[in-house]
Design a protein around this motif. Structure first.
Motif, PDB file in Angstrom:
ATOM      1  N   LYS A  50      -3.263 -15.575 -44.859  1.00 54.02           N
ATOM      2  CA  LYS A  50      -4.232 -16.356 -45.794  1.00 54.02           C
ATOM      3  C   LYS A  50      -4.234 -17.877 -45.416  1.00 54.02           C
ATOM      4  O   LYS A  50      -5.475 -18.398 -45.527  1.00 54.02           O
ATOM      5  N   LEU A  51      -3.067 -18.298 -45.122  1.00 55.39           N
ATOM      6  CA  LEU A  51      -3.169 -19.718 -44.575  1.00 55.39           C
ATOM      7  C   LEU A  51      -3.965 -19.703 -43.414  1.00 55.39           C
ATOM      8  O   LEU A  51      -5.008 -20.978 -43.161  1.00 55.39           O
ATOM      9  N   GLY A  57     -10.836 -20.177 -40.866  1.00 58.18           N
ATOM     10  CA  GLY A  57     -11.639 -18.891 -41.235  1.00 58.18           C
ATOM     11  C   GLY A  57     -13.145 -18.948 -40.995  1.00 58.18           C
ATOM     12  O   GLY A  57     -13.885 -18.006 -40.625  1.00 58.18           O
ATOM     13  N   MET A  58     -13.608 -20.316 -40.927  1.00 59.34           N
ATOM     14  CA  MET A  58     -14.991 -20.595 -40.601  1.00 59.34           C
ATOM     15  C   MET A  58     -15.402 -20.868 -39.041  1.00 59.34           C
ATOM     16  O   MET A  58     -16.415 -20.682 -38.790  1.00 59.34           O
ATOM     17  N   ASP A 110      -4.572  -4.907 -60.668  1.00 62.01           N
ATOM     18  CA  ASP A 110      -3.471  -4.995 -59.913  1.00 62.01           C
ATOM     19  C   ASP A 110      -2.753  -6.307 -60.164  1.00 62.01           C
ATOM     20  O   ASP A 110      -3.279  -7.297 -59.630  1.00 62.01           O
ATOM     21  N   PRO A 111      -1.582  -6.095 -61.030  1.00 64.58           N
ATOM     22  CA  PRO A 111      -0.856  -7.482 -61.366  1.00 64.58           C
ATOM     23  C   PRO A 111      -0.596  -8.326 -60.414  1.00 64.58           C
ATOM     24  O   PRO A 111      -0.311  -9.551 -60.092  1.00 64.58           O
ATOM     25  N   ASP A 112      -0.101  -7.442 -59.220  1.00 61.09           N
ATOM     26  CA  ASP A 112       0.412  -8.239 -57.777  1.00 61.09           C
ATOM     27  C   ASP A 112      -0.573  -8.799 -56.894  1.00 61.09           C
ATOM     28  O   ASP A 112      -0.543  -9.324 -55.723  1.00 61.09           O
ATOM     29  N   ASP A 113      -2.015  -8.428 -57.267  1.00 58.73           N
ATOM     30  CA  ASP A 113      -3.000  -8.854 -56.266  1.00 58.73           C
ATOM     31  C   ASP A 113      -3.566 -10.125 -56.560  1.00 58.73           C
ATOM     32  O   ASP A 113      -4.068 -10.513 -57.730  1.00 58.73           O
ATOM     33  N   ASP A 114      -3.144 -11.058 -55.708  1.00 56.21           N
ATOM     34  CA  ASP A 114      -3.313 -12.292 -56.006  1.00 56.21           C
ATOM     35  C   ASP A 114      -4.493 -13.114 -55.193  1.00 56.21           C
ATOM     36  O   ASP A 114      -4.214 -14.138 -54.560  1.00 56.21           O
ATOM     37  N   LEU A 115      -5.398 -12.351 -54.591  1.00 49.32           N
ATOM     38  CA  LEU A 115      -6.472 -12.658 -53.581  1.00 49.32           C
ATOM     39  C   LEU A 115      -7.027 -13.833 -54.271  1.00 49.32           C
ATOM     40  O   LEU A 115      -7.458 -13.873 -55.545  1.00 49.32           O
ATOM     41  N   GLU A 116      -7.275 -14.803 -53.448  1.00 51.85           N
ATOM     42  CA  GLU A 116      -7.878 -15.917 -53.924  1.00 51.85           C
ATOM     43  C   GLU A 116      -9.210 -15.800 -53.405  1.00 51.85           C
ATOM     44  O   GLU A 116      -9.656 -15.861 -52.241  1.00 51.85           O
ATOM     45  N   LEU A 117     -10.330 -15.717 -54.457  1.00 56.91           N
ATOM     46  CA  LEU A 117     -11.743 -15.693 -53.840  1.00 56.91           C
ATOM     47  C   LEU A 117     -12.692 -17.018 -53.949  1.00 56.91           C
ATOM     48  O   LEU A 117     -12.225 -17.679 -54.691  1.00 56.91           O
TER      49      LEU A 117
END
Length: 117
Positions: A50-51, A57-58, A110-117
């Motif tokens: 993620k970092l 990423g771009m 999913d409560p553990d799913d913390d994907l930042e969109l």
């Protein structure tokens, strides 16, 4: 074999069984600890990813380009799906509570799913 010898042998076997049971419990605890540590590693790898994506990423290095492209494509599909959800909810006059109830029933959130969109 006399009674004392038999008693001694049974006691020895019982103590051996207790010792083995303790060792098996210790092995079980260590395996649980290993699974916990492996999960911590998996989460750290995800955070590293993620970092990296947030910073590069771009414009990723070549070795990461394909994976970053997959993330971008998936985010685009999620955004498109979210737009479709909004359109469908509007057209069908569905409330957020209706959707939340359905999600809970199907366990889609999913409560553990913390994907930042």
């Amino acid at each position: 074999m006399d009674f004392e010898a038999l008693k001694s042998k049974v006691t020895e076997m019982a103590q051996s069984g207790v010792s083995k049971a303790k060792e098996m419990v210790e092995i079980g605890k260590l395996k649980v600890n290993n699974a916990t540590e492996a999960d911590a590693i998996r989460k750290a790898y995800a955070e590293i990813g993620k970092l990296y994506f947030a910073q590069h990423g771009m414009d990723p290095e070549p070795a990461y380009a394909a994976l970053c492209a997959k993330i971008v494509e998936s985010k685009e599909r999620i955004a498109y799906n979210d737009e479709r959800i909004t359109d469908i909810k509007s057209a069908a006059n569905l409330a957020d509570a209706d959707i939340a109830a359905m999600d809970a029933e199907l366990s889609l959130d999913d409560p553990d799913d913390d994907l930042e969109l």
